[in-house]
Every structure is written in structure tokens, then in C-alpha cells.
Design an enzyme around this catalytic site. Structure first.
Site, PDB file in Angstrom:
ATOM      1  N   ASP A 119       0.848  -1.197   0.000  1.00 48.89           N
ATOM      2  CA  ASP A 119       0.000   0.000   0.000  1.00 48.89           C
ATOM      3  C   ASP A 119       0.884   1.247   0.000  1.00 48.89           C
ATOM      4  OD1 ASP A 119      -2.409  -1.545   0.233  1.00 48.89           O
ATOM      5  OD2 ASP A 119      -1.845  -1.923   2.316  1.00 48.89           O
ATOM      6  N   THR A 192       2.827 -10.820  -9.646  1.00 49.57           N
ATOM      7  CA  THR A 192       1.753 -10.876  -8.651  1.00 49.57           C
ATOM      8  C   THR A 192       0.437 -10.520  -9.347  1.00 49.57           C
ATOM      9  OG1 THR A 192       1.636  -8.565  -7.933  1.00 49.57           O
ATOM     10  CG2 THR A 192       3.472  -9.879  -7.059  1.00 49.57           C
TER      11      THR A 192
HETATM   12  N1  SAH Z   1       1.197  -8.656  -3.017  1.00 48.88           N
HETATM   13  C1  SAH Z   1      -0.133  -8.701  -3.585  1.00 48.88           C
HETATM   14  C2  SAH Z   1      -1.105  -7.769  -2.865  1.00 48.88           C
HETATM   15  C3  SAH Z   1      -0.712  -6.304  -2.867  1.00 48.88           C
HETATM   16  S1  SAH Z   1      -1.866  -5.260  -1.984  1.00 48.88           S
HETATM   17  C4  SAH Z   1      -0.052  -8.388  -5.065  1.00 48.88           C
HETATM   18  O1  SAH Z   1       0.935  -7.797  -5.487  1.00 48.88           O
HETATM   19  O2  SAH Z   1      -0.980  -8.727  -5.797  1.00 48.88           O
HETATM   20  C5  SAH Z   1      -1.047  -5.159  -0.422  1.00 48.88           C
HETATM   21  C6  SAH Z   1      -1.436  -6.300   0.504  1.00 48.88           C
HETATM   22  O3  SAH Z   1      -0.686  -6.169   1.709  1.00 48.88           O
HETATM   23  C7  SAH Z   1      -2.911  -6.271   0.911  1.00 48.88           C
HETATM   24  O4  SAH Z   1      -3.475  -7.546   0.671  1.00 48.88           O
HETATM   25  C8  SAH Z   1      -2.864  -5.928   2.406  1.00 48.88           C
HETATM   26  O5  SAH Z   1      -3.927  -6.541   3.121  1.00 48.88           O
HETATM   27  C9  SAH Z   1      -1.516  -6.459   2.812  1.00 48.88           C
HETATM   28  N2  SAH Z   1      -0.892  -5.788   3.975  1.00 48.88           N
HETATM   29  C10 SAH Z   1      -0.693  -4.467   4.109  1.00 48.88           C
HETATM   30  N3  SAH Z   1      -0.088  -4.173   5.279  1.00 48.88           N
HETATM   31  C11 SAH Z   1       0.104  -5.359   5.901  1.00 48.88           C
HETATM   32  C12 SAH Z   1       0.661  -5.713   7.154  1.00 48.88           C
HETATM   33  N4  SAH Z   1       1.128  -4.780   7.993  1.00 48.88           N
HETATM   34  N5  SAH Z   1       0.707  -7.015   7.501  1.00 48.88           N
HETATM   35  C13 SAH Z   1       0.203  -7.959   6.654  1.00 48.88           C
HETATM   36  N6  SAH Z   1      -0.350  -7.682   5.461  1.00 48.88           N
HETATM   37  C14 SAH Z   1      -0.403  -6.398   5.082  1.00 48.88           C
END
Ligand code: SAH
Length: 214
Positions: A119, A192
Site C-alpha cells: 500500500d 503478482t
Molecule cells: N502482493 C499482492 C497484494 C498487494 S496489496 C499483489 O501484489 O498482488 C497489499 C497487501 O498487503 C494487501 O493484501 C494488504 O492486506 C496487505 N498488507 C498491508 N499491510 C500489511 C501488514 N502490515 N501485515 C500484513 N499484510 C499487510
């Protein structure tokens, strides 16, 4: 984005105990014993989403043990299914918040950390939430081995630029910076879900790997 709650997710995650680690904080210092080849390196993905990367990496690298952390239940279920369908024995999933990383992993326990499409938290008042903010970096430094690496992949230019500066300010050494990963055609790149989505829209994918100095 608000995700629909999936009431069956709890039951599903409990049942899939071959893949989902049920008491992850109790594994601190002994993660390798969850795997049939404990001597293999341990790679960690933070924010695995629906799991295409970790399942694909598990298949591509049977010589590595993988752990995927994802704190949203309704999302991690998708990752667990992908890992199961991939029939690979070297991937485990953890439904926890990665902010507590040093409670989950012992010093020097991990060989590589992947941050995929984290994010971006574009507002400066949310800087602390970015997974490349220095408080996260110090946790990565603690749990990583001396030769450990952090790899970030993103479509977000702002997060990428911020992270390059954050790594540098922390004293990390940058390696393998790419500002258009798909044009560079890395045959080993495992895309991804987000990567495929953003790339299909014509957005370049950024990637960099950094290590801590010792
Ligand atoms: N890596 C995946 C998802 C990206 S979106 C892809 O590239 O398709 C970012 C993901 O990180 C989300 O699913 C969110 O729930 C997760 N995330 C964000 N902060 C996190 C944290 N502190 N611990 C665990 N998961 C987290």
C-alpha cells in the site's frame, strides 16, 4: 477498498493447517522446523494478497522455504487455495500483521524479504504506515541474516522513489534497480496479481533489491 467479510474464512484457515500456521508467534526462532527441508533458506513475503507470487515462487524454487504474511482474512484464503493447488510443500501462510515482525521472527532467522505492491500511503501524514518507513526497515534488519536482502516491487512511482531514499538514508546498499521490469524481461520474475493488473494498463513495474551493511 472494503472487502466483503467471508464468515467461512475462519473455519477454512483452521482446517488448512498444513499451509496456514495456526500459532505463528510460537514459531519464533523455529520456523525452519515447519518444513521438510529445514536447512533451506527462509524467504518472507509481506502482504501476499491472493498469493500468486508466493505460490509461483514455491514451485519455481523448491530449494527455498517460503512464508507469506497477509493480515486480511478474506484475502489470505485466496492465497491458501493457490498454494494448495500448486501442490508445493515449501510454502506456509500466516494471517497476522507484519508490524509485529520481531515478535514473529528471531534475529537472523530470515534470508530474504519481499514487499510486493505494498500500500503506497501517499499522504505524508501516513508515512509511518509505508512498509519501507525506517521503523519497518529496522525490524527487517533485525530478522534478516547478514547477507539478507529486501526486494520491493511496485507500480507506484511515489512509493518507489520514497523507498529508494528511505533505504539509502538507512544506510542500505541498493542492487538491481529496474524502472521497467517487464521491458527488462527477467525470465525468473513471478508476477503478482496487482502486477498483472497494472502492467495490463500499460504501467511500468519498478523493482529494487537492497541489503543492509554490516
Ligand atoms: N502482493 C499482492 C497484494 C498487494 S496489496 C499483489 O501484489 O498482488 C497489499 C497487501 O498487503 C494487501 O493484501 C494488504 O492486506 C496487505 N498488507 C498491508 N499491510 C500489511 C501488514 N502490515 N501485515 C500484513 N499484510 C499487510
Amino acid at each position: 477498498m472494503r472487502l466483503r467479510n467471508k464468515p467461512w474464512a475462519d473455519d477454512f484457515l483452521r482446517e488448512e493447517d498444513q499451509i496456514v500456521v495456526q500459532a505463528p508467534f510460537a514459531q519464533k526462532g523455529s520456523w525452519k522446523h515447519l518444513f521438510s527441508h529445514p536447512e533451506q533458506p527462509l524467504h518472507l513475503e509481506i502482504g501476499s494478497g491472493k498469493g500468486q507470487f508466493i505460490a509461483g515462487m514455491g514451485v519455481q524454487h523448491p530449494e527455498v522455504n517460503f512464508i507469506g504474511i497477509e493480515f486480511v482474512k478474506s484475502v489470505i484464503v485466496g492465497a491458501v487455495k493457490k498454494v494448495k493447488d500448486a501442490e508445493t510443500e515449501n510454502v506456509r501462510m500466516v494471517n497476522e500483521n507484519a508490524k509485529d515482525l520481531t515478535d514473529l521472527f528471531e534475529i537472523n532467522e530470515v534470508d530474504h524479504i519481499y514487499l510486493n505492491f505494498s500500500d503506497p500511503w501517499p499522504k505524508s501524514k501516513h508515512e509511518k504506515r509505508r512498509l519501507t518507513f525506517h521503523t519497518f526497515l529496522s525490524q527487517y534488519e533485525a530478522v534478516l541474516k547478514e547477507e539478507g536482502r529486501v526486494t520491493l516491487k511496485t507500480d507506484n512511482k511515489g512509493l518507489f522513489e520514497y523507498s529508494l531514499v528511505s533505504f539509502s538514508e538507512y544506510g542500505m546498499i541498493l542492487e538491481d534497480v529496474s524502472v521497467d521490469l517487464h521491458a527488462d524481461e527477467d525470465p525468473l520474475n513471478v508476477p503478482t496479481e496487482y502486477e498483472e493488473k497494472f502492467s495490463a494498463k500499460g504501467q511500468p513495474i519498478y523493482r529494487c533489491t537492497a541489503r543492509f551493511t554490516t
